[in-house]
Write a protein that holds these residues in place. Structure first.
Motif: not given
Ligand SMILES: [Zn+2]
Length: 126
Positions: A88-89, A95-100, A125-126
C-alpha cells in the motif's frame, strides 16, 4: 533492437532464453537483492522462454509472499524472480504493479556487465 540471450544456472539444469533490449541494470539494496548480489533487468512475462521445465525449479517466498525467487535445486543459483507486489505504501508513493520477471543479468551469456549503466533501487526503504 531486442536481442535473444541464452541463460542458465551454474550446473545447467536450468536453461532459458530472454528476448530484450538490455540497456541498464538494477542494483537493489533490499534484504534479498543484497545477499543474492544479482544485477536485475525487468522484462515482460512473455520475454522469458524456458528451455527446461519451470516446475523443476524451487521457489522461495518470503515477506509479503507475493514475490517468488526461483532457484536451481542442484546448484542453488537464482537466475530470475517474480518481484513482490507493491505494498500500500509503495502504491501510494507511485509504484505500479509489475507482472513480469526480474532477470539476473549475471546468468545471461553475452551481456557486457561493465558497459551497462547502473540504476540504484532503494528497496530497503520501501
Ligand atoms: Zn543449476
Amino acid at each position: 533492437m531486442p536481442k535473444t540471450y541464452q541463460g542458465s544456472c551454474h550446473c545447467g539444469a536450468t536453461g532459458f532464453e530472454v528476448t530484450a533490449e538490455i540497456d541498464h541494470m538494477r542494483v537493489c539494496d533490499c534484504s534479498i537483492c543484497r545477499k543474492r548480489g544479482a544485477l536485475n533487468f525487468r522484462v515482460p512475462k512473455e520475454a522469458l522462454q524456458m528451455l527446461t521445465p519451470l516446475e523443476d525449479m524451487t521457489v522461495y517466498r518470503w515477506g509479503t509472499m507475493t514475490g517468488a525467487d526461483y532457484f536451481c535445486p542442484h546448484c542453488g543459483i537464482s537466475p530470475f524472480r517474480r518481484p513482490s507486489a507493491p505494498t500500500e505504501k509503495e502504491l501510494a508513493a507511485g509504484a505500479t504493479r509489475f507482472e513480469g520477471w526480474a532477470i539476473n543479468l549475471r546468468c545471461l551469456e553475452g551481456v557486457d556487465l561493465e558497459a551497462l549503466p547502473v540504476v540504484t533501487i532503494k528497496g530497503s526503504a520501501l
